[in-house]
Design an enzyme around this catalytic site. Structure first.
Site, mmCIF file in Angstrom:
data_model
loop_
_atom_site.group_PDB
_atom_site.id
_atom_site.type_symbol
_atom_site.label_atom_id
_atom_site.label_comp_id
_atom_site.label_asym_id
_atom_site.label_seq_id
_atom_site.Cartn_x
_atom_site.Cartn_y
_atom_site.Cartn_z
ATOM 1 N N GLU A 35 -32.774 11.764 85.776
ATOM 2 C CA GLU A 35 -33.045 10.478 85.679
ATOM 3 C C GLU A 35 -33.479 9.778 86.996
ATOM 4 O O GLU A 35 -33.338 10.372 87.936
ATOM 5 C CB GLU A 35 -31.701 9.856 85.107
ATOM 6 C CG GLU A 35 -31.135 10.137 83.921
ATOM 7 C CD GLU A 35 -29.853 9.636 83.474
ATOM 8 O OE1 GLU A 35 -29.259 8.637 84.158
ATOM 9 O OE2 GLU A 35 -29.251 10.156 82.454
ATOM 10 N N PRO A 36 -33.841 8.599 86.975
ATOM 11 C CA PRO A 36 -34.435 7.946 88.111
ATOM 12 C C PRO A 36 -33.162 8.018 89.380
ATOM 13 O O PRO A 36 -33.455 8.354 90.531
ATOM 14 C CB PRO A 36 -34.622 6.656 87.812
ATOM 15 C CG PRO A 36 -34.763 6.436 86.219
ATOM 16 C CD PRO A 36 -34.085 7.699 85.806
ATOM 17 N N ASP A 40 -31.452 29.056 84.270
ATOM 18 C CA ASP A 40 -31.513 30.425 84.489
ATOM 19 C C ASP A 40 -32.891 31.066 83.996
ATOM 20 O O ASP A 40 -33.567 31.535 84.567
ATOM 21 C CB ASP A 40 -30.325 31.211 83.793
ATOM 22 C CG ASP A 40 -29.109 30.892 84.602
ATOM 23 O OD1 ASP A 40 -28.950 30.230 85.781
ATOM 24 O OD2 ASP A 40 -28.081 31.170 83.919
ATOM 25 N N GLU A 66 -37.163 22.072 88.318
ATOM 26 C CA GLU A 66 -35.785 22.925 87.861
ATOM 27 C C GLU A 66 -34.998 23.362 89.127
ATOM 28 O O GLU A 66 -34.696 24.457 89.256
ATOM 29 C CB GLU A 66 -36.518 24.165 87.084
ATOM 30 C CG GLU A 66 -37.404 23.648 86.018
ATOM 31 C CD GLU A 66 -37.452 24.632 84.929
ATOM 32 O OE1 GLU A 66 -37.164 25.586 84.655
ATOM 33 O OE2 GLU A 66 -38.741 24.418 84.063
HETATM 34 C C1 LIG Z 1 -44.059 17.239 87.674
HETATM 35 C C2 LIG Z 1 -42.299 17.302 87.345
HETATM 36 C C3 LIG Z 1 -41.729 17.657 86.335
HETATM 37 C C4 LIG Z 1 -40.558 17.691 85.847
HETATM 38 N N1 LIG Z 1 -40.120 18.063 84.715
HETATM 39 C C5 LIG Z 1 -38.734 17.958 84.507
HETATM 40 C C6 LIG Z 1 -38.264 18.042 83.187
HETATM 41 O O1 LIG Z 1 -39.233 18.478 82.251
HETATM 42 N N2 LIG Z 1 -37.075 17.593 82.789
HETATM 43 C C7 LIG Z 1 -36.273 17.238 83.659
HETATM 44 O O2 LIG Z 1 -35.113 17.043 83.402
HETATM 45 N N3 LIG Z 1 -36.630 17.010 84.959
HETATM 46 C C8 LIG Z 1 -37.856 17.253 85.309
HETATM 47 N N4 LIG Z 1 -38.267 17.110 86.588
HETATM 48 C C9 LIG Z 1 -37.377 16.305 87.552
HETATM 49 C C10 LIG Z 1 -37.213 17.419 88.878
HETATM 50 O O3 LIG Z 1 -36.269 18.451 88.338
HETATM 51 C C11 LIG Z 1 -36.511 16.759 89.805
HETATM 52 O O4 LIG Z 1 -37.623 15.999 90.518
HETATM 53 C C12 LIG Z 1 -35.763 17.545 90.879
HETATM 54 O O5 LIG Z 1 -34.447 18.115 90.102
HETATM 55 C C13 LIG Z 1 -35.707 16.863 92.004
HETATM 56 O O6 LIG Z 1 -34.827 15.556 91.739
HETATM 57 P P1 LIG Z 1 -35.622 14.398 92.617
HETATM 58 O O7 LIG Z 1 -36.864 14.230 92.557
HETATM 59 O O8 LIG Z 1 -34.800 13.282 92.199
HETATM 60 O O9 LIG Z 1 -35.197 14.536 94.136
HETATM 61 P P2 LIG Z 1 -33.986 14.062 94.788
HETATM 62 O O10 LIG Z 1 -32.672 14.703 94.104
HETATM 63 O O11 LIG Z 1 -33.893 12.772 95.213
HETATM 64 O O12 LIG Z 1 -34.177 14.831 96.116
HETATM 65 C C14 LIG Z 1 -35.010 14.661 97.248
HETATM 66 C C15 LIG Z 1 -34.797 15.508 98.409
HETATM 67 O O13 LIG Z 1 -33.508 15.595 98.797
HETATM 68 C C16 LIG Z 1 -32.909 16.942 98.708
HETATM 69 N N5 LIG Z 1 -31.500 16.893 98.514
HETATM 70 C C17 LIG Z 1 -31.122 16.250 97.601
HETATM 71 N N6 LIG Z 1 -29.872 16.413 97.535
HETATM 72 C C18 LIG Z 1 -29.505 17.473 98.570
HETATM 73 C C19 LIG Z 1 -28.403 18.140 98.892
HETATM 74 N N7 LIG Z 1 -27.216 17.898 98.440
HETATM 75 N N8 LIG Z 1 -28.556 18.847 100.282
HETATM 76 C C20 LIG Z 1 -29.767 18.835 100.585
HETATM 77 N N9 LIG Z 1 -31.072 18.445 100.307
HETATM 78 C C21 LIG Z 1 -30.786 17.500 99.090
HETATM 79 C C22 LIG Z 1 -33.989 17.393 97.778
HETATM 80 O O14 LIG Z 1 -33.958 19.144 97.791
HETATM 81 C C23 LIG Z 1 -35.304 16.936 97.844
HETATM 82 O O15 LIG Z 1 -35.755 17.560 99.129
HETATM 83 C C24 LIG Z 1 -39.660 17.108 86.991
HETATM 84 C C25 LIG Z 1 -40.277 16.819 88.099
HETATM 85 C C26 LIG Z 1 -41.490 16.624 88.402
HETATM 86 C C27 LIG Z 1 -41.931 16.278 89.598
#
Ligand SMILES: Cc1cc2nc3c(=O)[nH]c(=O)nc-3n(C[C@H](O)[C@H](O)[C@H](O)COP(=O)(O)OP(=O)(O)OC[C@H]3O[C@@H](n4cnc5c(N)ncnc54)[C@H](O)[C@@H]3O)c2cc1C
Ligand SMILES: Cc1cc2nc3c(=O)[nH]c(=O)nc-3n(C[C@H](O)[C@H](O)[C@H](O)COP(=O)(O)OP(=O)(O)OC[C@H]3O[C@@H](n4cnc5c(N)ncnc54)[C@H](O)[C@@H]3O)c2cc1C
Lengths: 379, 317, 255
Positions: free
Chosen positions: A127-128, A240, A363
């Site tokens: 989610e956002p 997994d 993932e």
């Molecule tokens: C092209 C694409 C396809 C996708 N497809 C899917 C899909 O099909 N289904 C789905 O559900 N999601 C999907 N995603 C979502 C994807 O899994 C998320 O973008 C990802 O999990 C990271 O979340 P975020 O982008 O909100 O980044 P954030 O969680 O905001 O993270 C930003 C940065 O902070 C770091 N960070 C966050 N928390 C911590 C912590 N506790 N310790 C250290 N570092 C941290 C992260 O590693 C990252 O570097 C997709 C994303 C993209 C870009």
């Protein structure tokens, strides 16, 4: 110890390579440039049972093992990482979760068409406000009579605009924490569920990614996947499998980067000799080949564990972490080896580099993988 | 009269084989016998061109084809026991040679591109292309006669010599073959021979529609050259006649300039252009193998590059 | 309903052959494949079965490692395979291969109607095995065929000849060698590959055969073909096109 693939696995790899050269390579540049979902290609993939490889034959699949699926995803990604990923998330997560957790009725209704490739599966979790921190999700599902009513906004849904079967995760009991999220199978065109416009991305451009908005979206109780409250645990199982697929996608990208680097460095002449004769270049290629071998072994090992019905969570995370970071590291080098030509559109390495980046993000980011792995080994 | 035997369907092929035949016969001090199928009129001509003996194969019935001669040729070869038997590598020639070799229980070097006696002058060493063009295989034949098929236009035709004498002998009519010809579709040769062209523009599958070949034609006209093609263009798309197919299963060319448009450069094609002075190519895939074997390559869309090339050529000349 | 035999060869994929620095052939990382045009032969056999019924036997002579090739062939639709295997069978020359095939067909597959072979193998491309096999079996041979069908007790085929095309007929059993344009071979699906190993395979060893005659053709050399070129690349911008044409003019290949 047996490092040999079966003859079937080798043949399937060869057939996928031929398929990719015939149907994927010619359009890979175009679908990247136009960010287009190649429906015609998926039709062809379906005909060859490539969209249901590890699903049993009685549920419309090919009855292959998971390693075979992983090999095919790798080979497909070597030509087009977007297409490889779409297959991975469709089969490895969406269809796989219904196979593992669905009841017979759900398998008949949803799994068979997915495995036959009649429609694409999507995994709707992020989610956002909830990326790495999935507990921050806000989408809810409230039971009303015989229906669940979903409200909330999901984002980054792969196959969002093009999917047919969505696995949607929502809170049924937020107070129950990790045991409060549930998963629902929601078919396309269900009133109240709407996919947004697909995002204009840096890489992975032909895979369609969008928001999914749920506004009083009613879905009958029979579409609850598994038990109420089991959503998060199922999502982890999905990861997994999915991460092993992303590792395979990364291996495919890395193989393509190596192929490109070998070819180019042997052809390109500067200072009177092919640049491959320069140690600075040949060592880059040595490192690339070594990391590729390591990434491939980690990936196949994770898939093999799955096929042996052993736990493979940690191994899937390790494979994904290592392979994706190796893919990123070395696609940058692959561009470096091709100099200015590698930096221009049309050079395959340019696309590989953009596509590699996503493997470190979705993932579970690399950071998230390190949390999982460290949690595992420090336990 | 043992020695060197040759068989070809057509005169120009026979003259090429007679050229080799004479060379080998001179080395070994033997004579050359030419098999002449059908019309006997050319017998004198063959003798003038180096045959010491012409064996006439009688004309065939309308529903019979060359293969009918098989038993007659084999019988005659068993009695005459030639040292070497060369056949032109036309489709019928190739089949006939393999079947003769089977009946005579001897070895056959297919699509031989060079043949020479080894130092001792005993063994005939024959060269042919293998692995699609990646390799040259050298073979010798351990049994008699040494057989080879020679692709047309591999060797120069022999020139006539005035005052040559030779025998002409009629072989018996063969029994009808079990393979009956129901219909013949003769291909009209509307194209010129491109094996002698100075410039050849080769068309590959990079072209989208047959109309677009006009682009290649214009370039060929501007350069005073001819058009050739890859196998898929002639055999799968049927956009150009098959005698324009360049490569392993087509023709060998040796122009000053070969320019491939939308040709990937698979080894089987490239082996046909090995003797071009300069190889140039236009391909939009910078990884296409053609760039590895080309002197000058334009990485780009042929639909973009070809008109620009045309313009540049017109501007410059 | 016809019994059709499709012969195939499991060959080195020439795309993997590299040229060593010293001009020798480097086979160190080769892979194998069903010879290109033999795939057409298998496909055509399966297509004929589709319209006439009957059964298809895929047959190969090769080394014991060619089991993968046998599965590959079976994944393309034949009902069963006949695998004639021996460690020495990678060095056979066409006369020997044909003799072995003939021996097996005569002794073990008594009732067959049609044998299909590829026009030539993609490794040595000697184009002899089909024709020689027909001679051993004393059956009609039709080579370089671009269209084939079975019509009652005969085979009707369109074959390529020097001046064009001949449509010919011959009584069955007969042997036909096919050109690649006869069909587009399938890429087997995942299920096709996984079920291939469930089909029956008749494996025949050298010891089960009549003693093999010696080679009549001996390979005395195999060297990499050289192709050294300048390999200079150009773009499509005006200046690049000018540079390209200049390069051709400098070489005096155009005026
Ligand atoms: C092209 C694409 C396809 C996708 N497809 C899917 C899909 O099909 N289904 C789905 O559900 N999601 C999907 N995603 C979502 C994807 O899994 C998320 O973008 C990802 O999990 C990271 O979340 P975020 O982008 O909100 O980044 P954030 O969680 O905001 O993270 C930003 C940065 O902070 C770091 N960070 C966050 N928390 C911590 C912590 N506790 N310790 C250290 N570092 C941290 C992260 O590693 C990252 O570097 C997709 C994303 C993209 C870009
Ligand atoms: C035993 C055997 C014998 C054979 N004999 C021969 C032979 O004699 N002759 C022969 O030619 N082949 C032969 N072949 C076939 C050969 O292997 C290749 O399949 C064939 O040469 C490929 O033809 P192509 O280059 O036209 O097509 P493709 O390989 O499909 O290549 C088309 C090329 O066009 C490029 N392209 C596409 N669109 C554009 C554009 N708009 N602008 C620029 N470039 C574009 C693509 O990048 C591609 O590289 C043989 C094969 C075998 C197995």
């Amino acid at each position: 110890m047996d490092f040999k693939l079966t003859e079937e696995q080798e043949l399937i790899r060869k057939n996928m390579r031929e398929f990719a050269e015939k149907y994927v390579d010619p359009i890979a540049v175009e679908i990247d440039e136009n960010s287009r979902h190649p429906a015609e290609l998926f039709q062809k993939l379906a005909e060859g049972d490539w969209l249901g490889m590890p699903i049993p034959v009685e549920y419309g699949g090919a009855g292959a093992d998971y390693l075979t699926h992983v090999i095919a995803v790798e080979e497909l990604s070597r030509s087009c990482a977007s297409t490889g990923f779409t297959v991975s998330i469709h089969v490895g997560i969406a269809a796989m979760l219904i196979l593992l957790f669905g009841n017979e009725q759900q398998k008949q209704k949803y799994l068979i068409p997915l495995a036959k490739g009649q429609n694409l599966g999507a995994f709707v979790l992020t989610e956002p406000g909830a990326g790495t921190d999935i507990m921050a999700a806000t989408t809810t599902a409230v039971l009303d009579g015989n229906d669940y009513v979903l409200n909330g906004t999901k984002t980054f849904t792969s196959n969002g605009p093009t999917g047919g079967t969505y696995l949607v995760f929502a809170w049924t009991d937020k107070a129950a924490g990790r045991k409060g999220m549930s998963a629902f199978i929601i078919p396309r065109d269900t009133p109240g569920m709407k996919a947004g416009e697909h995002f204009n991305k840096m890489g992975l451009r032909s895979s369609q990614t969008s928001e999914m908005v749920f506004k009083d979206c009613r879905t009958p109780r029979e579409n609850l996947l598994g038990k109420e409250g089991a959503g998060l645990a199922m999502a982890m199982t999905g990861f997994d499998h999915g991460r092993t697929g992303i590792a395979a996608q990364s291996v495919g990208i890395l193989q393509a980067a190596l192929d490109e680097s070998i070819r180019y460095s042997k052809e390109r002449v500067q200072f009177g000799a092919p640049i491959a004769r320069q140690q600075a270049i040949s060592w880059m290629i040595a490192d690339m080949a070594t990391d590729l071998a390591a990434a491939r072994f980690l990936t196949y090992h994770a898939a093999w564990l799955k096929d042996q019905q052993q736990p493979f969570s940690k191994e899937a995370s390790m494979a994904k972490l290592f392979a994706s970071e190796a893919a990123m590291r070395h696609t940058i080098k692959a561009v470096q080896i091709q100099g200015g030509y590698g930096y221009c559109k049309g050079a395959k390495v340019e696309r590989l580099m953009r596509d590699a980046k996503i493997t470190e993000i979705y993932e579970g980011t690399s950071e998230a993988q390190r949390m999982i792995i460290s949690g595992n080994v420090l336990r | 009269m043992a020695g060197i035997w040759i068989f070809a369907e057509k005169r120009e092929q026979a003259l090429e084989l007679l050229n080799i035949g004479r060379r080998l016969a001179a080395k070994t001090g033997t004579a050359v016998s030419a098999l002449l199928p059908g019309n006997p009129d050319a017998a004198r001509d063959y003798i003038a061109h180096g045959a010491d003996e012409v064996l006439l194969l009688p004309p065939l019935a309308a529903d019979q084809s060359c293969e009918a001669y098989l038993p007659v040729i084999v019988e005659e070869a068993k009695t005459a026991d030639p040292d070497v038997f060369l056949c032109a590598a036309t489709p019928r020639g190739k089949e006939l040679a393999a079947r003769i070799a089977a009946r005579l229980e001897t070895g056959l070097c297919s699509s031989c591109i060079a043949l020479n006696y080894d130092e001792g002058g005993k063994n005939l060493e024959m060269e042919r292309i293998a692995y699609g063009g990646a390799a040259i295989q050298k073979v010798t034949c351990l049994t008699r006669p040494v057989m080879a098929t020679i692709p047309p236009r591999t060797f120069e035709p022999v020139t006539a010599e005035a005052g040559r004498e030779g025998h002409i002998r009629k072989l018996p009519a063969p029994p009808p073959s079990r393979v009956r010809v129901l219909e013949r579709k003769v291909r009209t040769r509307e194209t010129r021979d491109i094996t002698e062209a100075k410039v050849v523009i080769a068309v590959g599958r990079g072209f989208e529609k047959p109309e677009d070949l006009a682009l290649a034609r214009q370039l060929a006209d501007a350069l005073g050259g001819e058009i050739g093609c890859t196998r898929p263009i002639s055999e799968e798309n049927h956009w150009l006649p098959q005698e324009l197919c360049i490569g392993l299963s087509g023709i060998q060319i040796k122009p000053d300039l070969y320019l491939g448009l939308g040709v990937s450069g698979q080894i089987q094609h490239v082996t046909g252009i090995r003797n071009a002075k300069v190889i140039a190519a236009v391909n939009k895939d910078e990884n296409a193998p053609i760039f590895g074997v080309a002197d000058f390559g334009i990485v780009g869309d042929l639909y973009d590059a070809a008109p620009k090339l045309l313009q540049e050529l017109k501007r410059g000349s | 309903m016809p019994t059709i035999i499709a012969c195939f060869k499991w060959v080195i994929d020439e795309a993997y052959i590299r040229r060593g620095f010293s001009g020798d052939l480097d086979f160190s990382s080769v892979d194998y494949k069903i010879s290109d045009y033999d795939r057409n032969a298998i496909e055509e056999a399966v297509r004929l079965k589709g319209s006439h019924g009957g059964s298809v036997i895929a047959m190969t002579v090769g080394t014991p490692e060619a089991t993968k090739g046998v599965k590959d062939a079976l994944s393309r639709g034949p009902d069963q395979a006949c695998f004639i295997a021996d460690a020495d069978f990678n060095k056979l020359e066409p006369s020997q291969t044909a003799a072995i095939l003939a021996d097996v067909i005569r002794s073990r597959i008594v009732n067959y109607d049609l044998i299909l072979c590829g026009e030539g193998s993609s490794d040595l491309y000697a184009q002899q095995v089909g024709a020689r096999l027909a001679e051993h079996l004393e059956i009609p041979c039709i080579s370089f065929v671009q269209k084939v069908d079975i019509d009652g007790g005969q085979v009707v085929a369109e074959r390529r000849v020097e001046e064009g095309i001949e449509i010919v007929a011959a009584p069955l059993p007969a042997l036909v060698t096919v050109l690649p344009e006869i069909n587009v071979p399938r890429i087997p699906g995942v299920k096709d590959t996984l079920t291939a190993s469930k089909k029956p395979v008749m494996t025949i060893r050298k010891g089960d055969l009549a003693p093999l005659g010696g080679a009549r053709l001996q390979t005395v050399g195999m060297t990499a073909a050289r192709m050294d070129r300048i390999c200079e690349k150009f773009g499509t911008e005006a200046a690049e096109i000018t540079r390209f044409v200049d390069a051709l003019r400098k070489k005096a290949v155009i005026s």
